[in-house]
Enzyme design. Structure first.
Site, PDB file in Angstrom:
ATOM      1  N   ARG A  11      40.529  51.414 -38.697  1.00  0.00           N
ATOM      2  CA  ARG A  11      41.901  51.833 -38.975  1.00  0.00           C
ATOM      3  C   ARG A  11      42.313  52.910 -37.968  1.00  0.00           C
ATOM      4  NH1 ARG A  11      42.112  54.510 -44.330  1.00  0.00           N
ATOM      5  NH2 ARG A  11      44.354  54.431 -43.975  1.00  0.00           N
ATOM      6  N   ASP A  79      35.310  52.648 -49.920  1.00  0.00           N
ATOM      7  CA  ASP A  79      36.427  51.700 -49.955  1.00  0.00           C
ATOM      8  C   ASP A  79      35.968  50.254 -50.044  1.00  0.00           C
ATOM      9  OD1 ASP A  79      38.289  53.741 -49.740  1.00  0.00           O
ATOM     10  OD2 ASP A  79      38.374  53.639 -47.556  1.00  0.00           O
ATOM     11  N   SER A 126      43.365  58.999 -57.548  1.00  0.00           N
ATOM     12  CA  SER A 126      42.153  58.367 -58.069  1.00  0.00           C
ATOM     13  C   SER A 126      42.097  58.421 -59.588  1.00  0.00           C
ATOM     14  CB  SER A 126      40.923  59.068 -57.488  1.00  0.00           C
ATOM     15  OG  SER A 126      39.769  58.802 -58.239  1.00  0.00           O
ATOM     16  N   GLY A 147      48.771  58.734 -49.728  1.00  0.00           N
ATOM     17  CA  GLY A 147      48.887  59.026 -48.310  1.00  0.00           C
ATOM     18  C   GLY A 147      47.550  59.472 -47.736  1.00  0.00           C
ATOM     19  N   ASN A 148      47.489  59.571 -46.399  1.00  0.00           N
ATOM     20  CA  ASN A 148      46.245  60.043 -45.782  1.00  0.00           C
ATOM     21  C   ASN A 148      46.081  61.543 -46.004  1.00  0.00           C
ATOM     22  OD1 ASN A 148      47.821  61.367 -43.785  1.00  0.00           O
ATOM     23  ND2 ASN A 148      47.840  59.529 -42.515  1.00  0.00           N
ATOM     24  N   VAL A 149      44.987  62.098 -45.515  1.00  0.00           N
ATOM     25  CA  VAL A 149      44.663  63.503 -45.803  1.00  0.00           C
ATOM     26  C   VAL A 149      45.771  64.432 -45.322  1.00  0.00           C
ATOM     27  CG1 VAL A 149      43.048  65.372 -45.327  1.00  0.00           C
ATOM     28  CG2 VAL A 149      42.177  63.076 -45.811  1.00  0.00           C
TER      29      VAL A 149
END
Length: 569
Positions: A11, A79, A126, A147-149
């Site tokens: 990714r 994942d 989560s 979203g990402n970190v």
């Protein structure tokens, strides 16, 4: 490989690129150069306010591997879906980073979980983190944040939430360890299986697997495989509220595991340790501890605890178990209320007559898990091998039904719909395609394939009986025992079945909130007069359950629905 370089697929997020570079550096240490290929996954294209399904970050990379456009794929081990494509293998795990979850707080707040003020808002996408946080601090306001970190940190710093829970390994790898207020005790918040580990995937028959074995960390492999075995034994996926952490050192393994409902109730945990050759028994013992008698039972709700929202599950008998468990995990009370019955094709029927010619088709397309069951039953009756046949499955549940019986699936679309399957199936003009479908299946898939030049043959593998009369009593009982917050629909036939049963039993269902799998089911529900309040992007039970929980929490308290004539007869 391209020239002398190993093509490493990943990714494009900042964290994914860091992990890919770690793999490239490990390859260089064993004498192999690497080039990095960035791949956009379904999870990257998904809007940031939606939860993803099992394996959503993995599927696109696996497709590139199988197509030969990359040599290895790099994944966060947490994942990975529980069921992996058998044509691919996890050839290496790099040494694991910190597997724990970490609490990050915005400026001006105390940095430890026990020091957060009452009612503090904590962001996480989560179900596992949500449940264990609320089990320890039921006063917290836990909110979904995706979203990402970097995106999540920006949203927290902008004041959307007071704190976040993120994987410590990701923060460490991004150079953001200074943002961590507390690394959470894995007994308090058991990590996701595989968290902190980097998985390196390759084609099973590629000689490169031998080279990758040189960068495999044996202790990490033993630990992660034990955690994933436990997740599978509990019937979970990567979005399930189940945590596990194994520590392997030499010939010894210790495993800590826990399970909880998303509202923090019913938390169960356990720990086992022993020699590595006893891991299978340890996993079985722990799965029994954390899964039985289940994350929640209605009779155990306790005095003073609000009754959980009741949702009716309209799937056929014998096919609702995984969805029922997932709904309980997100603090809902599922009521099995089947509205259809499935009848597999009879011996000597159309499917049996088509199977002797199955090897002559370019593709055999299976449009549902029931179609897969019918195909397998017919193949067993007339001893049909599938080795020379390319099978395509509409989605993960159909694929799992086939692969569980040792039948390989060569293609699955990015989204589990007939239209996506029709657009994406790799065909050329003149290819003959056998479509295995149910009696209520639409013509859209076949029409799209014909428009692309295929010669399509259809066979009805099973029939769907809508609104079987014997299910009317169960529907009346479901509505008579208390308010119904919503109906969960998994197909248009379940919608039609409920409408007809309700009419027979004089039960008003117009305006009842509906949770649906996919846009096609949602359209059927809306046309029938239901209020569609949630549409799951995946057929996976955990994703459908999360969609239901989010929609129902927004609507509570739900108004009671009663039969048209008043109280139940």
């Amino acid at each position: 490989m391209s020239g002398d370089d190993v093509r490493v697929g990943t990714r494009g997020s900042a964290l994914a690129m860091v992990q890919a570079n770690l793999v490239a550096a490990a390859l260089l240490r064993v004498g192999a150069r690497a080039s990095i290929v960035v791949i956009e996954t379904e999870g990257d294209r998904r809007p940031s306010d939606l939860a993803w399904g099992d394996g959503v970050f993995v599927a696109a990379i696996e497709r590139e591997l199988l197509a030969g456009r990359i040599d290895v794929g790099v994944h966060s081990a947490k994942d990975l879906p529980t069921v992996l494509d058998r044509r691919l293998s996890i050839a290496a795990f790099l040494p694991r980073a910190d597997p724990r979850d970490a609490l990050v707080v915005r400026d001006g707040m105390n940095g430890r979980l026990d020091e957060l003020p009452p009612g503090a808002s904590v962001g996480t996408d989560s179900p596992r983190r949500t449940g264990f946080l609320l089990a320890h601090r039921p006063d917290l306001d836990v909110r979904p944040i995706h979203g990402n970190v970097d995106t999540r940190l920006r949203r927290m710093d902008a004041g959307e939430v007071d704190a976040l829970v993120l994987a410590a390994a990701g923060l460490d790898r991004l150079g953001l360890a200074n943002r961590i207020g507390e690394r959470l005790d894995p007994v308090l918040v058991p990590p996701a299986p595989g968290q902190g580990a980097i998985a390196v995937q390759a084609r099973s028959d590629d000689p490169l697997v031998m080279l990758l074995s040189k960068i495999d960390d044996a202790d990490t492999r033993r630990a992660v495989e034990a955690e994933r075995d436990l997740l599978a034994a509990c019937g979970g996926g990567c979005r399930s509220p189940i945590g596990a952490l194994a520590l392997a050192a030499g010939d010894q393994v210790a495993i800590q595991a826990g399970r909880v409902a998303i509202d923090g109730t019913g938390a169960r945990s356990g720990r086992r340790s022993g020699p590595a050759d006893a891991v299978r028994q340890m996993v079985a013992d722990l799965a029994a501890v954390v899964s039985a008698p289940g994350p929640w039972r209605p009779e155990a709700a306790g005095a003073g605890r609000p009754r959980r929202p009741r949702v009716i599950v309209t799937r056929p008998e014998g096919q609702a178990g995984a969805l029922m468990a997932a709904l309980r995990d997100v603090a809902l009370d599922p009521i099995p209320t089947p509205t259809i019955k499935v009848h597999l094709g009879a011996p000597d029927g159309p499917l049996d007559r088509a199977l002797p010619w199955i090897g002559s088709f370019a593709w055999v397309v299976i449009t549902s898990a029931n179609g897969a069951r019918a195909l397998l039953a017919a193949a067993e009756r007339i001893f049909t091998p599938f080795e020379a046949t390319r099978l395509a499955a509409v989605g993960p549940q159909t694929r799992m039904a086939l692969e569980a019986e040792g039948v390989d699936v060569a293609f699955q679309p990015t989204v589990a719909t007939a239209s996506d399957l029709g657009r994406q199936l790799p065909i050329t003009a003149g290819d003959e395609v056998l479509v295995v479908r149910g009696s209520t299946g639409g013509a859209e898939l076949s029409e799209m394939l014909v428009a692309r030049g295929a010669v399509v043959h259809e066979v009805v593998a099973y029939t769907t009986e809508e609104a079987p009369p014997e299910f009317g009593r169960r529907l009346r009982q479901a509505f008579g025992e208390g308010p119904v917050a919503a109906a969960v629909f998994t197909s248009g036939s379940t919608v039609r079945g409920l409408v007809r049963l309700a009419a027979t039993e004089s039960i008003r269902v117009g305006g009842l909130p509906a949770i649906c799998i996919g846009p096609e089911t949602a359209a059927a529900a809306a046309a029938a007069g239901f209020e569609v309040v949630g549409v799951a992007e995946s057929t996976e039970p955990a994703v459908l359950a999360e969609t239901a929980a989010r929609a129902i929490r927004v609507r509570l308290p739900a108004p009671p629905l009663a039969p048209a004539g008043g109280s139940p007869r």
